[in-house]
Design a protein around this motif. Structure first.
Motif, PDB file in Angstrom:
ATOM      1  N   SER A  55      26.361  37.626  15.474  1.00 62.77           N
ATOM      2  CA  SER A  55      26.864  36.328  15.878  1.00 62.77           C
ATOM      3  C   SER A  55      26.171  35.922  17.168  1.00 62.77           C
ATOM      4  N   VAL A  56      26.230  34.635  17.488  1.00 58.73           N
ATOM      5  CA  VAL A  56      25.588  34.139  18.702  1.00 58.73           C
ATOM      6  C   VAL A  56      26.528  34.383  19.882  1.00 58.73           C
ATOM      7  N   PRO A  57      26.097  35.123  20.917  1.00 60.49           N
ATOM      8  CA  PRO A  57      26.986  35.456  22.031  1.00 60.49           C
ATOM      9  C   PRO A  57      27.137  34.291  22.997  1.00 60.49           C
ATOM     10  N   SER A  58      28.166  34.313  23.761  1.00 56.19           N
ATOM     11  CA  SER A  58      28.373  33.339  24.815  1.00 56.19           C
ATOM     12  C   SER A  58      28.248  34.075  26.142  1.00 56.19           C
ATOM     13  N   ILE A  59      27.216  33.752  26.909  1.00 51.31           N
ATOM     14  CA  ILE A  59      26.993  34.422  28.184  1.00 51.31           C
ATOM     15  C   ILE A  59      28.141  34.096  29.130  1.00 51.31           C
ATOM     16  N   ALA A  60      28.659  35.094  29.818  1.00 51.77           N
ATOM     17  CA  ALA A  60      29.772  34.899  30.744  1.00 51.77           C
ATOM     18  C   ALA A  60      29.330  34.032  31.923  1.00 51.77           C
ATOM     19  N   SER A  61      30.202  33.157  32.355  1.00 50.56           N
ATOM     20  CA  SER A  61      29.888  32.261  33.465  1.00 50.56           C
ATOM     21  C   SER A  61      29.908  33.013  34.795  1.00 50.56           C
ATOM     22  N   VAL A  62      29.312  32.391  35.811  1.00 49.61           N
ATOM     23  CA  VAL A  62      29.285  32.986  37.144  1.00 49.61           C
ATOM     24  C   VAL A  62      30.697  33.210  37.663  1.00 49.61           C
ATOM     25  N   TRP A  63      31.570  32.209  37.465  1.00 45.31           N
ATOM     26  CA  TRP A  63      32.920  32.285  38.013  1.00 45.31           C
ATOM     27  C   TRP A  63      33.739  33.372  37.339  1.00 45.31           C
ATOM     28  N   ARG A  64      33.533  33.600  36.048  1.00 45.96           N
ATOM     29  CA  ARG A  64      34.245  34.692  35.393  1.00 45.96           C
ATOM     30  C   ARG A  64      33.817  36.037  35.951  1.00 45.96           C
ATOM     31  N   ARG A  65      32.538  36.187  36.195  1.00 39.04           N
ATOM     32  CA  ARG A  65      32.030  37.450  36.736  1.00 39.04           C
ATOM     33  C   ARG A  65      32.545  37.688  38.154  1.00 39.04           C
ATOM     34  N   ILE A  66      32.515  36.647  38.981  1.00 35.80           N
ATOM     35  CA  ILE A  66      33.021  36.786  40.343  1.00 35.80           C
ATOM     36  C   ILE A  66      34.521  37.055  40.323  1.00 35.80           C
ATOM     37  N   GLY A  67      35.239  36.346  39.455  1.00 32.27           N
ATOM     38  CA  GLY A  67      36.680  36.549  39.341  1.00 32.27           C
ATOM     39  C   GLY A  67      37.024  37.959  38.910  1.00 32.27           C
ATOM     40  N   ALA A  68      36.275  38.488  37.943  1.00 34.73           N
ATOM     41  CA  ALA A  68      36.516  39.857  37.474  1.00 34.73           C
ATOM     42  C   ALA A  68      36.255  40.859  38.594  1.00 34.73           C
ATOM     43  N   PHE A  69      35.195  40.622  39.367  1.00 30.27           N
ATOM     44  CA  PHE A  69      34.881  41.525  40.483  1.00 30.27           C
ATOM     45  C   PHE A  69      35.995  41.495  41.531  1.00 30.27           C
ATOM     46  N   CYS A  70      36.520  40.311  41.827  1.00 31.42           N
ATOM     47  CA  CYS A  70      37.604  40.202  42.814  1.00 31.42           C
ATOM     48  C   CYS A  70      38.842  40.961  42.352  1.00 31.42           C
ATOM     49  N   ILE A  71      39.153  40.865  41.057  1.00 30.63           N
ATOM     50  CA  ILE A  71      40.304  41.598  40.515  1.00 30.63           C
ATOM     51  C   ILE A  71      40.075  43.100  40.638  1.00 30.63           C
ATOM     52  N   ASP A  72      38.862  43.538  40.295  1.00 33.67           N
ATOM     53  CA  ASP A  72      38.538  44.969  40.391  1.00 33.67           C
ATOM     54  C   ASP A  72      38.644  45.469  41.827  1.00 33.67           C
ATOM     55  N   MET A  73      38.137  44.690  42.783  1.00 38.16           N
ATOM     56  CA  MET A  73      38.184  45.120  44.173  1.00 38.16           C
ATOM     57  C   MET A  73      39.612  45.091  44.714  1.00 38.16           C
ATOM     58  N   LEU A  74      40.430  44.185  44.194  1.00 34.44           N
ATOM     59  CA  LEU A  74      41.844  44.174  44.576  1.00 34.44           C
ATOM     60  C   LEU A  74      42.526  45.454  44.100  1.00 34.44           C
ATOM     61  N   ILE A  75      42.221  45.862  42.880  1.00 33.22           N
ATOM     62  CA  ILE A  75      42.784  47.104  42.332  1.00 33.22           C
ATOM     63  C   ILE A  75      42.316  48.302  43.158  1.00 33.22           C
ATOM     64  N   LEU A  76      41.018  48.357  43.452  1.00 35.47           N
ATOM     65  CA  LEU A  76      40.487  49.454  44.260  1.00 35.47           C
ATOM     66  C   LEU A  76      41.060  49.436  45.674  1.00 35.47           C
ATOM     67  N   GLY A  77      41.281  48.226  46.206  1.00 37.13           N
ATOM     68  CA  GLY A  77      41.858  48.099  47.532  1.00 37.13           C
ATOM     69  C   GLY A  77      43.279  48.639  47.593  1.00 37.13           C
ATOM     70  N   ILE A  78      44.072  48.338  46.563  1.00 40.94           N
ATOM     71  CA  ILE A  78      45.445  48.857  46.502  1.00 40.94           C
ATOM     72  C   ILE A  78      45.432  50.385  46.447  1.00 40.94           C
ATOM     73  N   ILE A  79      44.512  50.917  45.640  1.00 40.57           N
ATOM     74  CA  ILE A  79      44.385  52.383  45.559  1.00 40.57           C
ATOM     75  C   ILE A  79      43.980  52.954  46.914  1.00 40.57           C
ATOM     76  N   GLY A  80      42.996  52.296  47.575  1.00 44.46           N
ATOM     77  CA  GLY A  80      42.518  52.770  48.865  1.00 44.46           C
ATOM     78  C   GLY A  80      43.603  52.762  49.936  1.00 44.46           C
ATOM     79  N   PHE A  81      44.383  51.670  50.014  1.00 42.98           N
ATOM     80  CA  PHE A  81      45.459  51.583  51.004  1.00 42.98           C
ATOM     81  C   PHE A  81      46.545  52.613  50.728  1.00 42.98           C
ATOM     82  N   THR A  82      46.841  52.816  49.452  1.00 43.52           N
ATOM     83  CA  THR A  82      47.878  53.783  49.093  1.00 43.52           C
ATOM     84  C   THR A  82      47.473  55.199  49.496  1.00 43.52           C
ATOM     85  N   VAL A  83      46.245  55.574  49.133  1.00 40.99           N
ATOM     86  CA  VAL A  83      45.758  56.907  49.496  1.00 40.99           C
ATOM     87  C   VAL A  83      45.603  57.035  51.008  1.00 40.99           C
ATOM     88  N   GLY A  84      45.146  55.941  51.653  1.00 46.16           N
ATOM     89  CA  GLY A  84      44.957  55.951  53.098  1.00 46.16           C
ATOM     90  C   GLY A  84      46.243  56.142  53.881  1.00 46.16           C
TER      91      GLY A  84
END
Length: 369
Positions: A55-84
């Motif tokens: 099938s023909v793929p739909s390339i992910a937009s810039v904003w989706r990629r940035i948004g996904a990264f922000c969510i991931d870093m928020l998750i990692l940040g929560i883990i970091g603060f908890t362990v810290g």
């Protein structure tokens, strides 16, 4: 009774109706169905797509990629603060190497989740419906994912990291600044302006694409990206490098530099001081111009007497900074805590006195002994 519209039925449906219809009561309908079957006039079959077809793929937009990264870093940040919160002292003891710990944790997170082991999706990507794939649409290998993540994480963790190159190695600061700029600028430039595939340099390094998530294999373009991107990146990085070298040469030739380096060396030799930044600053207002010596020392959080340490630092500045007579104030900041990139916690104590005020404090302290 409303007449049925056989034009909406497929060939299979018409044949099924023909086996069930009452030929005595509705002979005209039988004739219409037979005529349609003979002439091949019927609705096309609605074939359910096989999930294995291309099938023909739909390339992910810039904003989706940035948004996904922000969510991931928020998750990692929560883990970091908890362990810290449990290992605050251990993280603080790492000093500037704390970011190396954050780099390893983040590399493991993206390296595993965005590989074939995690289905090509980090948690942020799952939320926003995108995934990392190869040109054939399959998740990329674990080794490729780690290389891809390492390039991106390197740019993220180098930016804002504290490097203490020591006296005589000031050119290391210029080299590191150019490296950080080159990585960050290249990543964002390609993501924004490579509109055909939205592949940034970490994607291109391993032949990865980020597309909207969906079932089935896909076939992505094999056309190379526009060569002009490489020219633009090269010109931008060379320009910034040349400008940085010229600016830093002028800074090296300035008279206060030797005095600041000497002051920095003396303060850094104090027990409990991890690293220190020493700068001259001029602040202009309607009341006039205020010259200040700024000292930011990163110190061991376990130091029992920060006021005494601040006094020792100020006395070294009074002794070693040749420009101290021209300063209206010595501004001293003692900072302790940790920075692991995905989480940080700082505790700061602020001191400000005129040079004569610091001398008076020293005299008073000596008189009390």
């Amino acid at each position: 009774m409303e007449e049925p519209d056989f034009s909406r039925n497929t060939e299979k449906q018409l044949r099924q109706i023909l086996t069930r219809i009452d030929t005595v009561r509705y002979p005209e309908r039988v004739k219409e169905i037979e005529a349609r079957l003979s002439a091949g006039v019927f609705a096309p079959e609605r074939v359910k797509l096989d999930p294995n077809i291309e099938s023909v793929p739909s390339i992910a937009s810039v904003w989706r990629r940035i948004g996904a990264f922000c969510i991931d870093m928020l998750i990692l940040g929560i883990i970091g603060f908890t362990v810290g919160s449990f290992f605050h002292a251990q993280f603080a003891a790492l000093g500037a190497w704390g970011r190396a710990l954050g780099f390893v944790v983040t590399l493991m997170y993206f390296g595993v989740t965005e590989s074939s082991l995690g289905g090509g999706q980090s948690l942020g990507m799952r939320v926003l419906g995108i995934r990392v794939v190869s040109r054939t649409g399959e998740p990329i290998s674990t080794s490729a994912t780690f290389i891809r993540a390492a390039i991106f994480c390197l740019a993220y963790f180098l930016n804002g990291a504290a490097f203490d190159f020591g006296a005589g190695n000031e050119w290391g600061i210029v080299g590191m600044s150019v490296l950080i700029f080159g990585l960050i600028f290249s990543l964002f430039y390609m993501l924004i302006f490579n509109r055909r595939t939205r592949q940034s340099i970490h994607d291109l390094a391993v032949g990865a694409f980020v597309v909207k998530a969906g079932p089935g294999k896909i076939s992505l373009s094999t056309e190379p990206i526009w060569r002009g991107h490489a020219v633009i990146l090269s010109v931008a990085i060379l320009t910034v490098s040349a400008a940085s070298i010229l600016i830093f040469k002028q800074f090296l030739q300035s008279k206060p530099l030797a005095s600041l380096v000497l002051t920095q060396q003396a303060i850094r030799a104090l027990p409990g001081v991890d690293r220190v930044d020493v700068n001259l600053n001029s602040f202009s207002s309607s009341a006039g111009t205020t010259n200040r010596l700024l000292i930011n020392a990163f110190v061991d959080a376990s130091n029992p007497n920060s006021d005494a340490l601040a006094q020792n630092i100020a006395q070294l500045a009074l002794k070693n900074c040749a420009e101290i007579s021209d300063q209206n104030a010595i501004v001293l900041t003692l900072t302790s805590g940790y920075d692991i990139g995905i989480a940080l916690w700082w505790s700061t104590k602020f001191y400000m006195q005129t040079p004569d005020g610091w001398r008076a404090l020293s005299t008073a302290g000596n008189g009390n002994k």
